[in-house]
Scaffold this motif. Structure first.
Motif, PDB file in Angstrom:
ATOM      1  N   PHE A 105       0.716  -1.153  -0.093  1.00 30.98           N
ATOM      2  CA  PHE A 105       0.062  -0.189  -0.014  1.00 30.98           C
ATOM      3  C   PHE A 105       0.990   1.284   0.074  1.00 30.98           C
ATOM      4  CE2 PHE A 105      -2.549  -3.537   1.694  1.00 30.98           C
ATOM      5  CZ  PHE A 105      -3.853  -3.088   1.420  1.00 30.98           C
ATOM      6  N   SER A 106       0.446   2.125  -0.750  1.00 32.65           N
ATOM      7  CA  SER A 106       1.067   3.729  -0.742  1.00 32.65           C
ATOM      8  C   SER A 106       1.186   4.327   0.693  1.00 32.65           C
ATOM      9  CB  SER A 106       0.589   4.436  -1.750  1.00 32.65           C
ATOM     10  OG  SER A 106       1.412   5.718  -1.710  1.00 32.65           O
ATOM     11  N   PRO A 107       2.313   4.758   1.080  1.00 28.93           N
ATOM     12  CA  PRO A 107       2.570   5.501   2.377  1.00 28.93           C
ATOM     13  C   PRO A 107       1.728   6.961   2.358  1.00 28.93           C
ATOM     14  CG  PRO A 107       4.517   5.930   0.873  1.00 28.93           C
ATOM     15  CD  PRO A 107       3.497   4.848   0.319  1.00 28.93           C
ATOM     16  N   ALA A 108       1.130   7.369   1.314  1.00 30.95           N
ATOM     17  CA  ALA A 108       0.221   8.519   1.155  1.00 30.95           C
ATOM     18  C   ALA A 108      -0.607   8.466   0.105  1.00 30.95           C
ATOM     19  CB  ALA A 108       1.279   9.741   1.256  1.00 30.95           C
ATOM     20  N   THR A 109      -1.763   9.257   0.225  1.00 34.20           N
ATOM     21  CA  THR A 109      -2.812   9.231  -0.729  1.00 34.20           C
ATOM     22  C   THR A 109      -2.229   9.872  -2.010  1.00 34.20           C
ATOM     23  OG1 THR A 109      -3.617  11.527  -0.099  1.00 34.20           O
ATOM     24  CG2 THR A 109      -4.442   9.135   0.892  1.00 34.20           C
ATOM     25  N   GLY A 110      -2.925   9.563  -3.197  1.00 33.08           N
ATOM     26  CA  GLY A 110      -2.539  10.033  -4.655  1.00 33.08           C
ATOM     27  C   GLY A 110      -2.626  11.590  -4.486  1.00 33.08           C
ATOM     28  N   ALA A 111      -3.528  12.278  -3.675  1.00 32.49           N
ATOM     29  CA  ALA A 111      -3.303  13.813  -3.719  1.00 32.49           C
ATOM     30  C   ALA A 111      -2.275  14.438  -3.149  1.00 32.49           C
ATOM     31  CB  ALA A 111      -4.876  14.142  -2.837  1.00 32.49           C
ATOM     32  N   LYS A 112      -1.690  13.907  -2.138  1.00 33.35           N
ATOM     33  CA  LYS A 112      -0.411  14.308  -1.434  1.00 33.35           C
ATOM     34  C   LYS A 112       1.010  14.177  -2.490  1.00 33.35           C
ATOM     35  CE  LYS A 112      -1.733  15.315   2.528  1.00 33.35           C
ATOM     36  NZ  LYS A 112      -1.585  16.704   2.988  1.00 33.35           N
ATOM     37  N   PHE A 113       0.777  13.638  -3.749  1.00 29.02           N
ATOM     38  CA  PHE A 113       1.883  13.361  -4.484  1.00 29.02           C
ATOM     39  C   PHE A 113       1.732  14.698  -5.718  1.00 29.02           C
ATOM     40  CE2 PHE A 113       2.219   9.259  -2.509  1.00 29.02           C
ATOM     41  CZ  PHE A 113       3.479   9.466  -1.798  1.00 29.02           C
ATOM     42  N   SER A 114       0.428  15.225  -5.565  1.00 31.34           N
ATOM     43  CA  SER A 114      -0.022  16.058  -6.808  1.00 31.34           C
ATOM     44  C   SER A 114       1.083  17.332  -6.756  1.00 31.34           C
ATOM     45  CB  SER A 114      -1.552  16.433  -6.632  1.00 31.34           C
ATOM     46  OG  SER A 114      -1.746  17.002  -5.611  1.00 31.34           O
ATOM     47  N   LEU A 115       1.008  17.817  -7.991  1.00 29.12           N
ATOM     48  CA  LEU A 115       1.652  19.303  -7.866  1.00 29.12           C
ATOM     49  C   LEU A 115       1.251  20.378  -6.720  1.00 29.12           C
ATOM     50  CD1 LEU A 115       3.884  20.701  -9.589  1.00 29.12           C
ATOM     51  CD2 LEU A 115       2.122  21.467 -11.243  1.00 29.12           C
ATOM     52  N   LEU A 116      -0.087  20.295  -6.832  1.00 28.16           N
ATOM     53  CA  LEU A 116      -0.565  21.154  -5.838  1.00 28.16           C
ATOM     54  C   LEU A 116      -1.466  20.331  -4.757  1.00 28.16           C
ATOM     55  CD1 LEU A 116      -1.674  24.354  -8.095  1.00 28.16           C
ATOM     56  CD2 LEU A 116       0.278  24.083  -6.624  1.00 28.16           C
ATOM     57  N   PRO A 117      -0.908  19.861  -3.768  1.00 26.97           N
ATOM     58  CA  PRO A 117      -1.627  18.895  -2.821  1.00 26.97           C
ATOM     59  C   PRO A 117      -2.660  19.971  -2.133  1.00 26.97           C
ATOM     60  CG  PRO A 117       0.632  19.577  -1.871  1.00 26.97           C
ATOM     61  CD  PRO A 117       0.603  19.946  -3.564  1.00 26.97           C
TER      62      PRO A 117
END
Length: 362
Positions: free
Chosen positions: A305-317
């Motif tokens: 499982f990823s350590p964080a959600t996809g939104a946290k890796f976005s350009l503008l979280p």
């Protein structure tokens, strides 16, 4: 009249039976879906992933030969490009000559340590010749320093490459070392005229200087040979070549992106809603269907499982601490790997393909 009432009763009975069948069937279907949902988690927000390696040159050179083309499969270590090595071959030969000269200098200096202590003092002509060599070396140092300063300004403006700037810096450092070596040699040689003890120290200093020159020459030779190996660009991994847009004779620069190698091994990244993760665990069985091959079912399992959600890796979280807060269900990337290595359809999957993923949570 009695006949009409009998027909109405028949119609009413059929309607009740049909309605009952629909209610029972709908209830059974709903119960099945509810029970299925208790043991399965599904998402269509999933894609095929793999490693993509960018091929870049390490030296500046022209292309001599291109040995690959688009969509070609290569193995690790296969030759991809051959660059022109004329200048680098010359640099290797110059470095080899410098090493040989430095080695002879050590032999000469060591021979002096075995000479008689009654060696004649150094003449004025020899002192003048040494001073002339020092002045010539200082002139080269001044020129190299001026070049370094100019290249430094150009590098700051991104007008030249880092390799050109580093060459100017190396030239300046070599010139500084040459001046220092000649001055040490002069001091060591002049010391011979003072006394037998000072003569011994001077000769020892000459040996040390000669050994330092040898180490510097060996380093330059090693660097030239490394650059010579870089003229042959090989595949760092096995995979498929993508986007080869090169021509023979084209000038390449260090770090320039040439093309990509797509690794053959693939896996799945499925983005599940955070509300679906309660019963999901590593090792659970997964059923996968690709949009390109809807009739085929791939076997897989949950691996991480990823350590964080996809939104946290976005350009503008998102930052819920500022502005108006709106609760949005987040998605967490889940890595899924295929378990049936004998499945012939796996080689048809390509990175970026859309999938439908079903995790069995029972």
């Amino acid at each position: 009249m009695a006949q009409q009432e009998s027909d109405k009763k028949k119609i009413s009975s059929k309607f009740i039976l049909l309605l009952s069948a629909l209610v029972i069937g709908g209830g059974a279907f709903g119960f099945y879906k509810w029970q299925y949902a208790q043991n399965h988690q599904t998402t269509d927000d999933a894609q095929i992933e793999t490693n993509i390696t960018t091929v870049t040159p390490r030296i500046q050179a022209f292309i001599n030969e291109i040995r690959v083309k688009d969509n070609q499969f290569v193995k690790k270590g296969d030759t991809l490009l051959v660059l022109d090595d004329t200048d680098i071959q010359t640099a290797v030969r110059e470095a080899e000559a410098a090493v040989a000269q430095a080695e002879s200098g050590i032999v000469s200096a060591e021979a002096q340590t075995q000479a008689s202590t009654s060696t004649l003092p150094i003449t004025q002509n020899q002192v003048a010749a040494m001073q002339a060599n020092i002045e010539a070396a200082k002139a080269k140092l001044w020129s190299a320093t001026q070049d370094y300063n100019r290249y430094h300004n150009l590098y700051q403006d991104h007008t030249i490459t880092k390799q050109q700037f580093e060459k100017a810096k190396v030239a300046m450092l070599e010139a500084q070392a040459s001046v220092k070596a000649l001055e040490n040699q002069k001091m060591a040689t002049q010391g011979q005229t003072q006394s037998t003890i000072s003569q011994s120290h001077a000769v020892g200093s000459q040996v040390a200087v000669a050994k330092a020159n040898l180490e510097r020459s060996k380093a330059a030779l090693a660097s030239a040979r490394v650059n010579l190996r870089y003229t042959v660009i090989t595949a760092p991994i096995s995979g498929y070549i993508s986007r080869v847009d090169l021509q023979p004779g084209q000038l390449l620069h260090p770090g320039q992106q040439l093309f990509n190698i797509i690794e053959e091994k693939v896996w799945v990244v499925a983005n599940f809603k955070e509300t679906q993760l309660e019963k999901m665990k590593i090792g659970q069985k997964v059923m996968i269907k690709a949009d390109a091959y809807p009739e085929h079912e791939f076997e897989a399992k949950v691996t991480s499982f990823s350590p964080a959600t996809g939104a946290k890796f976005s350009l503008l979280p998102p930052d819920n601490a500022s502005g108006n807060f709106v609760k949005v269900v987040q998605r967490l990337p889940v890595k899924i790997e295929f378990t049936n290595a004998k499945d012939e359809m796996l080689k048809n999957l390509r990175p970026g393909m859309n999938l439908e993923v079903i995790v069995v949570t029972k």
